[in-house]
Design a protein around this motif. Structure first.
Motif, short mmCIF file in Angstrom:
data_model
loop_
_atom_site.label_atom_id
_atom_site.label_comp_id
_atom_site.label_asym_id
_atom_site.label_seq_id
_atom_site.Cartn_x
_atom_site.Cartn_y
_atom_site.Cartn_z
N VAL A 359 0.59 -1.19 0.34
CA VAL A 359 -0.40 -0.01 -0.07
C VAL A 359 0.25 1.37 -0.08
N TYR A 360 1.85 1.60 0.81
CA TYR A 360 2.00 2.83 1.73
C TYR A 360 3.17 3.16 0.12
N LEU A 361 4.13 2.75 -0.07
CA LEU A 361 5.13 2.40 -0.77
C LEU A 361 5.14 2.29 -2.04
N ARG A 362 4.19 1.72 -2.87
CA ARG A 362 3.89 2.02 -3.41
C ARG A 362 2.94 3.44 -4.92
N ALA A 363 1.98 3.67 -3.30
CA ALA A 363 1.51 4.94 -3.35
C ALA A 363 2.46 6.48 -3.50
N ASN A 364 3.41 6.50 -2.50
CA ASN A 364 4.50 7.28 -2.41
C ASN A 364 5.03 7.01 -3.59
N HIS A 365 6.09 6.65 -3.78
CA HIS A 365 6.70 6.56 -5.30
C HIS A 365 6.18 6.51 -6.32
N ALA A 366 4.68 6.15 -6.58
CA ALA A 366 4.19 7.08 -7.65
C ALA A 366 3.53 8.56 -7.77
N ARG A 367 3.41 8.93 -6.15
CA ARG A 367 3.28 11.02 -5.76
C ARG A 367 4.72 11.14 -5.95
N LEU A 368 5.25 10.72 -5.38
CA LEU A 368 6.35 11.25 -5.52
C LEU A 368 7.21 10.99 -6.75
N LYS A 369 7.05 10.60 -7.53
CA LYS A 369 7.16 10.08 -9.11
C LYS A 369 6.17 11.49 -9.84
N ALA A 370 5.34 11.33 -9.87
CA ALA A 370 4.37 11.93 -11.00
C ALA A 370 4.53 13.50 -10.27
N ALA A 371 5.05 13.84 -9.15
CA ALA A 371 5.12 15.73 -8.39
C ALA A 371 6.58 15.45 -9.34
N HIS A 372 6.81 14.75 -9.44
CA HIS A 372 8.51 15.30 -9.33
C HIS A 372 8.11 15.52 -11.37
N THR A 373 7.62 15.09 -12.15
CA THR A 373 7.36 14.72 -12.92
C THR A 373 7.18 16.21 -13.26
N TYR A 374 5.96 16.71 -12.91
CA TYR A 374 5.39 17.97 -12.71
C TYR A 374 6.16 19.14 -12.90
N VAL A 375 6.76 18.83 -11.55
CA VAL A 375 7.78 20.50 -11.59
C VAL A 375 9.28 20.12 -12.87
N THR A 376 9.37 19.27 -12.80
CA THR A 376 10.53 19.32 -13.84
C THR A 376 10.18 19.84 -15.20
N ASP A 377 8.82 19.63 -15.67
CA ASP A 377 8.26 19.85 -17.20
C ASP A 377 8.30 20.77 -17.52
N GLU A 378 7.91 21.06 -15.75
CA GLU A 378 7.65 22.94 -15.58
C GLU A 378 9.37 23.92 -15.48
N LEU A 379 9.84 23.15 -15.65
CA LEU A 379 11.65 23.61 -15.45
C LEU A 379 11.85 24.06 -16.90
#
Length: 534
Positions: A359-379
């Motif tokens: 539950v936790y690590l799967r969701a946490n990693h997916a959310r971190l990856k999505a947030a990282h992708t959003y910010v880096t795409d903006e950069l």
């Protein structure tokens, strides 16, 4: 050094304004940068050491004070400050709040309300040992007797510095690094830091920006010894904050062998070990190595603050095979203990392996990856270089092209400008970065805050870009910075910035602006990366 000289003043009988600390050499921390004595009046209620602590402040304290006085709230304060400066995971409150309020967490046994073993309750230390054995991939089961529990890794740094170093001695650390370590080891233990300066250049044995090498460690150590500084230990952050680097097994072995040659303790902070959010990256724990070069001088720390998104729960753990170190740190646990009910909750959390993995690590990693992708795409859209890493909550960003003269004073002005526009970032100086213009941004946040925060960042950068273009039109023959970022696959999207050379016409600035606009609206650079060409 600073404290010993202040104490020599006689404490209450002297004016703190008259304090003069001898200038420290370049590779040692200068405590003046963490103090603000201007206009400060000595308190008659405090010792000299107390007065010094009173004016001690981190380099970003001004920003955090402003943030706490004007926090962003979507409903109550939509024009408040958005915090991209504090390294917290704000993506998993739903998961953690649900797990921490389940029935098994609510035990109130008499033993939990009484004084524990200062190392921590045995049931918790056994769970920590099993947890670290599993997630660090230890070759043999780790032992509960080697586990010590404290209220956070900041307390661990303080305790270790105090028991491993005498006042005035020093610890090696590579820059840039998490600046809170300075406060942790200095205020209690009066221990200094010797900086191993890293930079973005790709030269010699450095194959990536800000790469730590044994050669750099050797040079920093020898320079410190030449100045008469006694170095007792080396601090390694893995994954590294703020870079996001993950050390390979061969690198870790090289660092540990270096420390063994010089009889240095190694303090390894692995607090982000479960926050590696991309399968392409592999974390290697020191505890997972088949053989430690010097097990009696190797000490590993971890905590739940980052990996389990609960920075408000103060829990850190130390694993060391050296019982002298363990007992000395345990004696300080009297000041840094974790309350009984929290020890029970942490034990319940760590033993729930199915929930953590499924539950936790799967969701946490997916959310971190999505947030990282959003910010880096903006950069990428902004044409801003950054280090593309897959660990931690942060991106190390290169804003050097927005500095006209390339100084730390100008970096601070840019940081304040972000703050004035209601977004808090961390500037490179807060991490003792050797190059002005690098910033850290925290991306582990909800989408609506990321969107609004990046809009505010874009506004500042576009305004600054126009100002620089206007200045260049007025002074077309000035070229302040030639080649601000090295050409490397590691710096993503924009690898080199060069200021315009002399131009006799104002049309050059217009042409640059047009080219920048076209680059932002095109995905060519994103699709045609250096890796593909290689």
């Amino acid at each position: 050094q600073a404290l010993s000289e202040i104490e020599g003043m006689g404490g209450r009988g002297s004016n703190l304004q008259e304090m003069r600390v001898r200038p420290l050499a370049k590779r040692r921390v200068d405590m003046h940068s963490f103090c603000n004595p201007s206009g400060f009046q000595r308190s008659p209620y405090l010792s000299a050491r107390g007065n010094f602590a009173n004016i001690f402040q981190g380099p970003t304290e001004e920003g955090y004070k402003a943030y706490h006085a004007d926090k962003y709230d979507e409903d109550k304060n939509p024009n408040g400050i958005i915090n991209f400066g504090t390294s917290e995971n704000k993506l998993c409150f739903d998961l953690m709040s649900k797990r921490l309020t389940q029935a098994d967490m609510n035990l109130m046994d008499p033993s939990l309300l009484q004084y524990p073993d200062w190392k921590g309750h045995l049931f918790l230390r056994e769970e920590v040992a099993q947890f670290l054995t599993y997630y660090c991939k230890a070759p043999a089961p780790l032992k509960a007797e080697n586990v010590i529990v404290l209220n956070g890794c900041g307390s661990l740094f303080s305790a270790l510095a105090t028991v491993l170093c005498d006042p005035g001695e020093a610890v090696l650390i590579a820059t840039p690094f998490y600046g809170g370590i300075t406060q942790s080891i200095f205020l209690y233990g009066n221990v200094k830091l010797v900086y191993v300066y890293l930079d973005s250049k790709i030269t010699g044995t450095s194959t990536r920006p800000f790469q730590l090498t044994v050669e750099k460690l050797e040079k920093a150590l020898q320079d410190a010894r030449a100045e008469g500084v006694t170095v007792r230990a080396l601090i390694l952050l893995n994954p590294q904050n703020p870079l996001g680097d993950i050390y390979s097994l061969s690198e870790l072995r090289d660092y540990l062998e270096f420390a063994k040659r010089h009889e240095l303790h190694v303090i390894v902070d692995e607090i982000y070990m479960l926050s590696v959010f991309d399968e392409s990256a592999t974390f290697h724990s020191v505890l997972g190595m088949d053989r430690l070069p010097d097990p009696q001088r190797t000490h590993v720390m971890w905590g739940i603050t980052k990996d389990f998104a609960v920075s408000g729960i103060r829990f850190g753990t130390l694993y060391t095979e050296n019982q002298d170190v363990a007992n000395a740190v345990a004696s300080l646990c009297y000041f840094h203990g974790v309350c009984g009910p929290v020890q029970h909750q942490v034990a319940q959390l760590l033993r729930d392996r199915d929930w953590i993995n499924q539950v936790y690590l799967r969701a946490n990693h997916a959310r971190l990856k999505a947030a990282h992708t959003y910010v880096t795409d903006e950069l990428k859209t902004l044409g801003v270089p950054f280090l593309n890493r897959n660990a931690g909550f942060f991106v190390w960003i290169d804003f050097r092209k927005y500095l006209k003269t390339g100084t730390f004073e100008e970096e601070l002005l840019l940081w304040k400008r972000f703050l004035d526009n209601k977004v808090l970032l961390s500037c490179g100086k807060a991490f003792e970065c050797s190059e002005p213009g690098w910033f850290r941004i925290i991306f582990a946040d909800k989408t609506h805050r990321l969107q609004l925060g990046m809009q505010r960042i874009r506004k500042v950068l576009e305004e600054r870009e126009q100002e620089i273009l206007a200045e260049e039109k007025e002074q077309p023959c000035q070229s302040d910075q030639d080649g601000k970022a090295d050409s490397t696959d590691e710096v993503i999207f924009v690898s080199r910035h060069q200021d315009p050379t002399c131009a006799s016409s104002s049309s050059l600035g217009d042409l640059i602006g047009l080219l920048q606009q076209q680059m932002r609206s095109s995905d060519w650079l994103q699709k045609n990366t250096a890796e593909q060409f290689a």
